[in-house]
Every structure is written in structure tokens, then in C-alpha cells.
Write a protein that holds these residues in place. Sequence first.
Motif, PDB file in Angstrom:
ATOM      1  N   LEU A   1       0.841  -1.212   0.000  1.00 11.28           N
ATOM      2  CA  LEU A   1       0.000   0.000   0.000  1.00 11.28           C
ATOM      3  C   LEU A   1       0.869   1.252   0.000  1.00 11.28           C
ATOM      4  O   LEU A   1       0.509   2.263  -0.601  1.00 11.28           O
ATOM      5  CB  LEU A   1      -0.964  -0.009   1.189  1.00 11.28           C
ATOM      6  CG  LEU A   1      -2.111  -1.009   1.118  1.00 11.28           C
ATOM      7  CD1 LEU A   1      -3.045  -0.840   2.313  1.00 11.28           C
ATOM      8  CD2 LEU A   1      -2.896  -0.890  -0.176  1.00 11.28           C
ATOM      9  N   TRP A   2       2.021   1.198   0.646  1.00 11.55           N
ATOM     10  CA  TRP A   2       2.947   2.334   0.668  1.00 11.55           C
ATOM     11  C   TRP A   2       3.398   2.672  -0.763  1.00 11.55           C
ATOM     12  O   TRP A   2       3.336   3.827  -1.183  1.00 11.55           O
ATOM     13  CB  TRP A   2       4.156   1.989   1.536  1.00 11.55           C
ATOM     14  CG  TRP A   2       5.107   3.148   1.724  1.00 11.55           C
ATOM     15  CD1 TRP A   2       6.028   3.613   0.827  1.00 11.55           C
ATOM     16  CD2 TRP A   2       5.212   3.975   2.874  1.00 11.55           C
ATOM     17  NE1 TRP A   2       6.713   4.680   1.348  1.00 11.55           N
ATOM     18  CE2 TRP A   2       6.228   4.923   2.612  1.00 11.55           C
ATOM     19  CE3 TRP A   2       4.565   4.008   4.100  1.00 11.55           C
ATOM     20  CZ2 TRP A   2       6.600   5.890   3.539  1.00 11.55           C
ATOM     21  CZ3 TRP A   2       4.951   4.975   5.017  1.00 11.55           C
ATOM     22  CH2 TRP A   2       5.944   5.904   4.735  1.00 11.55           C
ATOM     23  N   LYS A   3       3.832   1.651  -1.510  1.00 12.32           N
ATOM     24  CA  LYS A   3       4.279   1.874  -2.894  1.00 12.32           C
ATOM     25  C   LYS A   3       3.141   2.380  -3.776  1.00 12.32           C
ATOM     26  O   LYS A   3       3.348   3.261  -4.618  1.00 12.32           O
ATOM     27  CB  LYS A   3       4.852   0.579  -3.479  1.00 12.32           C
ATOM     28  CG  LYS A   3       6.231   0.226  -2.945  1.00 12.32           C
ATOM     29  CD  LYS A   3       6.687  -1.146  -3.349  1.00 12.32           C
ATOM     30  CE  LYS A   3       6.983  -1.281  -4.805  1.00 12.32           C
ATOM     31  NZ  LYS A   3       7.554  -2.610  -5.148  1.00 12.32           N
ATOM     32  N   ILE A   4       1.949   1.855  -3.562  1.00 14.46           N
ATOM     33  CA  ILE A   4       0.794   2.292  -4.344  1.00 14.46           C
ATOM     34  C   ILE A   4       0.483   3.752  -4.029  1.00 14.46           C
ATOM     35  O   ILE A   4       0.213   4.551  -4.931  1.00 14.46           O
ATOM     36  CB  ILE A   4      -0.420   1.374  -4.095  1.00 14.46           C
ATOM     37  CG1 ILE A   4      -0.138  -0.043  -4.604  1.00 14.46           C
ATOM     38  CG2 ILE A   4      -1.673   1.941  -4.747  1.00 14.46           C
ATOM     39  CD1 ILE A   4      -1.128  -1.091  -4.129  1.00 14.46           C
ATOM     40  N   ALA A   5       0.543   4.112  -2.759  1.00 13.06           N
ATOM     41  CA  ALA A   5       0.296   5.509  -2.364  1.00 13.06           C
ATOM     42  C   ALA A   5       1.318   6.441  -3.009  1.00 13.06           C
ATOM     43  O   ALA A   5       0.957   7.504  -3.526  1.00 13.06           O
ATOM     44  CB  ALA A   5       0.326   5.646  -0.842  1.00 13.06           C
ATOM     45  N   GLU A   6       2.582   6.060  -3.005  1.00  8.45           N
ATOM     46  CA  GLU A   6       3.612   6.903  -3.620  1.00  8.45           C
ATOM     47  C   GLU A   6       3.406   7.034  -5.123  1.00  8.45           C
ATOM     48  O   GLU A   6       3.620   8.097  -5.692  1.00  8.45           O
ATOM     49  CB  GLU A   6       5.005   6.357  -3.320  1.00  8.45           C
ATOM     50  CG  GLU A   6       5.427   6.638  -1.908  1.00  8.45           C
ATOM     51  CD  GLU A   6       6.903   6.916  -1.750  1.00  8.45           C
ATOM     52  OE1 GLU A   6       7.707   6.477  -2.599  1.00  8.45           O
ATOM     53  OE2 GLU A   6       7.244   7.590  -0.767  1.00  8.45           O
ATOM     54  N   SER A   7       2.951   5.961  -5.782  1.00  2.87           N
ATOM     55  CA  SER A   7       2.766   6.044  -7.235  1.00  2.87           C
ATOM     56  C   SER A   7       1.530   6.865  -7.605  1.00  2.87           C
ATOM     57  O   SER A   7       1.509   7.489  -8.656  1.00  2.87           O
ATOM     58  CB  SER A   7       2.707   4.651  -7.868  1.00  2.87           C
ATOM     59  OG  SER A   7       1.514   3.991  -7.519  1.00  2.87           O
TER      60      SER A   7
ATOM     61  N   GLY B   1       7.226  10.601  -1.626  1.00  6.33           N
ATOM     62  CA  GLY B   1       7.186  11.097  -0.260  1.00  6.33           C
ATOM     63  C   GLY B   1       5.808  11.035   0.388  1.00  6.33           C
ATOM     64  O   GLY B   1       5.640  11.441   1.526  1.00  6.33           O
ATOM     65  N   LYS B   2       4.822  10.533  -0.353  1.00 10.55           N
ATOM     66  CA  LYS B   2       3.457  10.452   0.182  1.00 10.55           C
ATOM     67  C   LYS B   2       3.057   9.011   0.503  1.00 10.55           C
ATOM     68  O   LYS B   2       1.879   8.707   0.593  1.00 10.55           O
ATOM     69  CB  LYS B   2       2.466  11.042  -0.819  1.00 10.55           C
ATOM     70  CG  LYS B   2       2.751  12.464  -1.187  1.00 10.55           C
ATOM     71  CD  LYS B   2       1.708  13.367  -0.650  1.00 10.55           C
ATOM     72  CE  LYS B   2       2.045  14.758  -1.169  1.00 10.55           C
ATOM     73  NZ  LYS B   2       1.302  15.774  -0.623  1.00 10.55           N
ATOM     74  N   GLY B   3       4.045   8.141   0.694  1.00  2.68           N
ATOM     75  CA  GLY B   3       3.758   6.749   1.020  1.00  2.68           C
ATOM     76  C   GLY B   3       2.947   6.584   2.290  1.00  2.68           C
ATOM     77  O   GLY B   3       2.169   5.647   2.430  1.00  2.68           O
ATOM     78  N   GLY B   4       3.129   7.518   3.225  1.00  5.12           N
ATOM     79  CA  GLY B   4       2.387   7.473   4.480  1.00  5.12           C
ATOM     80  C   GLY B   4       0.891   7.620   4.293  1.00  5.12           C
ATOM     81  O   GLY B   4       0.107   7.318   5.197  1.00  5.12           O
ATOM     82  N   LYS B   5       0.476   8.047   3.114  1.00  4.45           N
ATOM     83  CA  LYS B   5      -0.954   8.166   2.804  1.00  4.45           C
ATOM     84  C   LYS B   5      -1.572   6.810   2.466  1.00  4.45           C
ATOM     85  O   LYS B   5      -2.727   6.741   2.083  1.00  4.45           O
ATOM     86  CB  LYS B   5      -1.173   9.148   1.647  1.00  4.45           C
ATOM     87  CG  LYS B   5      -0.752  10.566   1.956  1.00  4.45           C
ATOM     88  CD  LYS B   5      -1.659  11.182   2.986  1.00  4.45           C
ATOM     89  CE  LYS B   5      -1.282  12.631   3.223  1.00  4.45           C
ATOM     90  NZ  LYS B   5      -2.096  13.244   4.246  1.00  4.45           N
ATOM     91  N   TYR B   6      -0.775   5.731   2.629  1.00  2.00           N
ATOM     92  CA  TYR B   6      -1.330   4.392   2.393  1.00  2.00           C
ATOM     93  C   TYR B   6      -2.555   4.161   3.266  1.00  2.00           C
ATOM     94  O   TYR B   6      -3.445   3.392   2.908  1.00  2.00           O
ATOM     95  CB  TYR B   6      -0.279   3.305   2.638  1.00  2.00           C
ATOM     96  CG  TYR B   6      -0.045   2.978   4.098  1.00  2.00           C
ATOM     97  CD1 TYR B   6      -0.786   1.971   4.722  1.00  2.00           C
ATOM     98  CD2 TYR B   6       0.899   3.671   4.850  1.00  2.00           C
ATOM     99  CE1 TYR B   6      -0.591   1.673   6.063  1.00  2.00           C
ATOM    100  CE2 TYR B   6       1.098   3.379   6.175  1.00  2.00           C
ATOM    101  CZ  TYR B   6       0.343   2.391   6.784  1.00  2.00           C
ATOM    102  OH  TYR B   6       0.540   2.095   8.106  1.00  2.00           O
ATOM    103  N   THR B   7      -2.623   4.848   4.411  1.00  2.00           N
ATOM    104  CA  THR B   7      -3.771   4.676   5.309  1.00  2.00           C
ATOM    105  C   THR B   7      -5.065   5.159   4.657  1.00  2.00           C
ATOM    106  O   THR B   7      -6.131   4.619   4.937  1.00  2.00           O
ATOM    107  CB  THR B   7      -3.552   5.415   6.641  1.00  2.00           C
ATOM    108  OG1 THR B   7      -3.312   6.792   6.377  1.00  2.00           O
ATOM    109  CG2 THR B   7      -2.374   4.821   7.415  1.00  2.00           C
TER     110      THR B   7
END
Length: 156
Positions: A112-118, A123-129
Motif C-alpha cells: 500500500l505504501w508503494k501504491i500511495a507513492e505512485s 514522499g506520500k507513502g504514508g498516505k497508504y492509510t
Amino acid sequence: MGVFDFIKAAGERLGIGGAPATSESKEVTPPPTAEQVQALVAKLNLAVDDIQVKLNGDTVEVSGTAASNEAREKAILAAGNIAGVARVSESITTPDGEAASTFYTVVKGDTLWKIAESHYGKGKGGKYTVIFEANKPMLKDPDKIYPGQNLRIPAL
């Protein structure tokens, strides 16, 4: 009304212990019944009234009235992320004015972190939540996604 494609070999196996199949699986999974799909969507309490499910080969046809576009999209994903389903054709009505999410198919190695960054930017990997919350109750753990699974990616 829309038609959404899914990977037929991936998804939850209904009536077979519920373990997810993967797109790399060699096992042949029988298509679900309309009753199984309707029961799964109803069990998830997705705020879709008068839901009707029909099966036409490997295509699930879903109709009803959703309380929101989010509920509509979750119903589409719940019906499509089932092993044996290749397509969801939907005619679920929703209130006007809500933005649609992007749908994304998980590939091997995704988190989910990688998907959020893509989708949201470096730098927005934390938005995986945000993605995890947008896919509840189908996702129960942010670390348990599988290749071939489709996810909602809401706008930030």
C-alpha cells in the motif's frame, strides 16, 4: 452505469474457505453463484439498498441504490474481487456530485505504501492509510493485499 474488468483467476474463493486466489494460481476456481456474491456484498454492510445480483457467465451484474459513490465503488470491488469473476457490470444509482475514485490492480511486489507513492507522489507513502480506509471492510489488514486484487484509490 459502468463495466469494470477484473482478473478472473484472482480474488476471494467463495465457499472454498475464503482464501484469496492469485493471478498466478493454476487452480481452476468455479464461478460463484449470484446468491454467493449478493450474500458477500450484503455481509459487508456497504450501504447499497435493494441490491440485485445476476450472473451472466463470468460477468456479475449488480444494481441497487447506494448511499454514496464510495458505497457504490466498494460494492463493485466486493463483487469483482471474487475468484471466477472477470467483469462487473453495474447500474447502481448514487447521489449526484461525488467524485469517483481511481481503481488500481495490485501487481506482484506492491505494498500500500508503494501504491500511495505512485498515485499521490514521491514522499506520500504514508498516505497508504487513506487507501486502506477506502477499501475497508474488504481489506482487514494493510499488509494483506495480493496480485490481481483491485483497490479504490480516492483523491486526496
